[in-house]
Scaffold this motif. Structure first.
Motif, PDB file in Angstrom:
ATOM      1  N   PHE A 173      11.940 -13.193  10.898  1.00 35.36           N
ATOM      2  CA  PHE A 173      12.208 -12.164   9.889  1.00 35.36           C
ATOM      3  C   PHE A 173      13.644 -11.660  10.014  1.00 35.36           C
TER       4      PHE A 173
ATOM      5  N   LYS B 226      14.864  -0.763  -0.137  1.00 33.80           N
ATOM      6  CA  LYS B 226      13.419  -0.802   0.085  1.00 33.80           C
ATOM      7  C   LYS B 226      12.794   0.584  -0.117  1.00 33.80           C
TER       8      LYS B 226
ATOM      9  N   ALA C 242       4.229   1.698   2.025  1.00 31.62           N
ATOM     10  CA  ALA C 242       3.257   0.846   2.708  1.00 31.62           C
ATOM     11  C   ALA C 242       3.953  -0.270   3.461  1.00 31.62           C
ATOM     12  N   LEU C 243       3.431  -0.575   4.638  1.00 26.48           N
ATOM     13  CA  LEU C 243       3.987  -1.686   5.408  1.00 26.48           C
ATOM     14  C   LEU C 243       3.606  -3.024   4.804  1.00 26.48           C
ATOM     15  N   ALA C 244       2.412  -3.094   4.200  1.00 28.20           N
ATOM     16  CA  ALA C 244       1.936  -4.338   3.603  1.00 28.20           C
ATOM     17  C   ALA C 244       0.771  -3.999   2.681  1.00 28.20           C
ATOM     18  N   ARG C 245       0.233  -5.035   2.051  1.00 26.70           N
ATOM     19  CA  ARG C 245      -0.949  -4.879   1.205  1.00 26.70           C
ATOM     20  C   ARG C 245      -1.998  -5.887   1.647  1.00 26.70           C
ATOM     21  N   LEU C 246      -3.206  -5.387   1.855  1.00 33.32           N
ATOM     22  CA  LEU C 246      -4.317  -6.219   2.297  1.00 33.32           C
ATOM     23  C   LEU C 246      -5.402  -6.166   1.235  1.00 33.32           C
TER      24      LEU C 246
ATOM     25  N   LEU D  84      -0.047  -0.593  11.235  1.00 32.04           N
ATOM     26  CA  LEU D  84      -0.504  -1.897  11.711  1.00 32.04           C
ATOM     27  C   LEU D  84      -1.827  -1.749  12.461  1.00 32.04           C
TER      28      LEU D  84
ATOM     29  N   PRO E 283      -2.946  -0.734  -0.058  1.00 34.11           N
ATOM     30  CA  PRO E 283      -1.767  -0.512   0.782  1.00 34.11           C
ATOM     31  C   PRO E 283      -2.153  -0.302   2.237  1.00 34.11           C
ATOM     32  N   LEU E 284      -1.336  -0.854   3.119  1.00 31.72           N
ATOM     33  CA  LEU E 284      -1.557  -0.735   4.570  1.00 31.72           C
ATOM     34  C   LEU E 284      -0.389   0.057   5.138  1.00 31.72           C
TER      35      LEU E 284
ATOM     36  N   ILE F 149       0.605 -10.432  16.827  1.00 30.96           N
ATOM     37  CA  ILE F 149       1.866 -10.882  16.225  1.00 30.96           C
ATOM     38  C   ILE F 149       2.493 -11.909  17.160  1.00 30.96           C
TER      39      ILE F 149
END
Length: 265
Positions: A35, A52, A9-13, A21, A17-18, A27
């Motif tokens: 970053f 990762k 996952a790229l991120a968590r919302l 995008l 899991p996301l 952005i």
């Protein structure tokens, strides 16, 4: 499941899991720059990509890692060309390793198989990771001024000064000084005088009466000769023995003072 690398996952919302995008996500231009500056160099970025995705560092999938690494390098080149130089050098090394892996392995003169092209890179990554972990452990140790403050305790000094004790050697030196000065005085009159220690004890006490301190030498009448000086000195010793007077000195080699002994009311 969307097509993403290793389903990471790229991120968590909100806990979910996301994997991609949002198309309407804005952005800021400097967000990626912040970053990228978090990495301390090409090895740090490469180690981040491997850890990762839980790749085995002893068996790195060069194609996937190189592809992801080049994506980061392209972003760096558009923003900071000077910073990208060292990252480009590592990218060239990754491409070279990948190309060598595509070629048939060559045997050495002894007939053994050639070393894995990734061996040098793996060695550098392992050494870097060890140093990074050691630095993190050192950073966790409490440091004076940052995590720990030195305690300071102030103790008030006693209001009544405490003078160092007068040693016997100091009295001897002061007595020799007085004798040397007494010998300089010549008397031609010969008389016989009976001297009383008790009388001179009273004389010394009278001289000290009403005075805080009297210098040791001022209690002796040099003009009256050596016998009187001796009796006066004996009288002072008797007074000190009976704790009627105190002999004090402010510091080592300082003048010696005499005073009446303090008696509480």
């Amino acid at each position: 499941m969307p097509e993403v690398v290793d389903q990471v996952a790229l991120a968590r919302l909100y806990g979910e899991p996301l994997f991609a995008l949002p198309t309407d996500l804005y952005i800021p231009p400097d967000a990626l720059e912040v970053f990228l500056e978090a990495f301390e160099g090409p090895l740090d970025l490469l180690l981040y990509l491997i850890r990762k995705q839980n790749f085995n560092i002893l068996d790195i999938p060069m194609a996937a890692v190189t592809r992801q690494y080049l994506v980061y390098v392209d972003e760096i080149r558009t923003r900071n060309l000077e910073l990208a130089a060292e990252y480009l050098l590592m990218a060239a090394m990754l491409i070279e390793i990948k190309s060598r892996m595509l070629l048939p392995p060559k045997k050495t003169a002894e007939g053994d198989e050639a070393e894995d092209p990734r061996a040098e890179l793996v060695r550098r990554l392992l050494e870097y990771e060890q140093m990074k972990l050691a630095a993190a452990r050192l950073n966790e140790v409490p440091q004076l001024g940052r995590d720990v403050l030195r305690g300071q305790v102030y103790i008030e000094q006693s209001l009544q000064p405490r003078f160092p004790e007068v040693q016997l050697v100091d009295l001897q030196e002061a007595w020799r000084d007085i004798l040397k000065r007494a010998r300089l005085v010549q008397h031609h009159r010969i008389t016989r005088e009976e001297l009383s220690v008790r009388e001179h004890m009273s004389v010394v006490l009278r001289k000290l009466q009403g005075r805080r301190f009297v210098e040791f030498e001022q209690l002796f009448d040099v003009q009256r000769g050596v016998p009187v000086l001796i009796v006066t000195f004996i009288a002072m010793l008797e007074l000190a023995k009976e704790t009627l007077i105190e002999v004090t000195q402010a510091e080592a080699f300082a003048p010696i003072y005499v005073r009446l002994a303090y008696s509480p009311a």
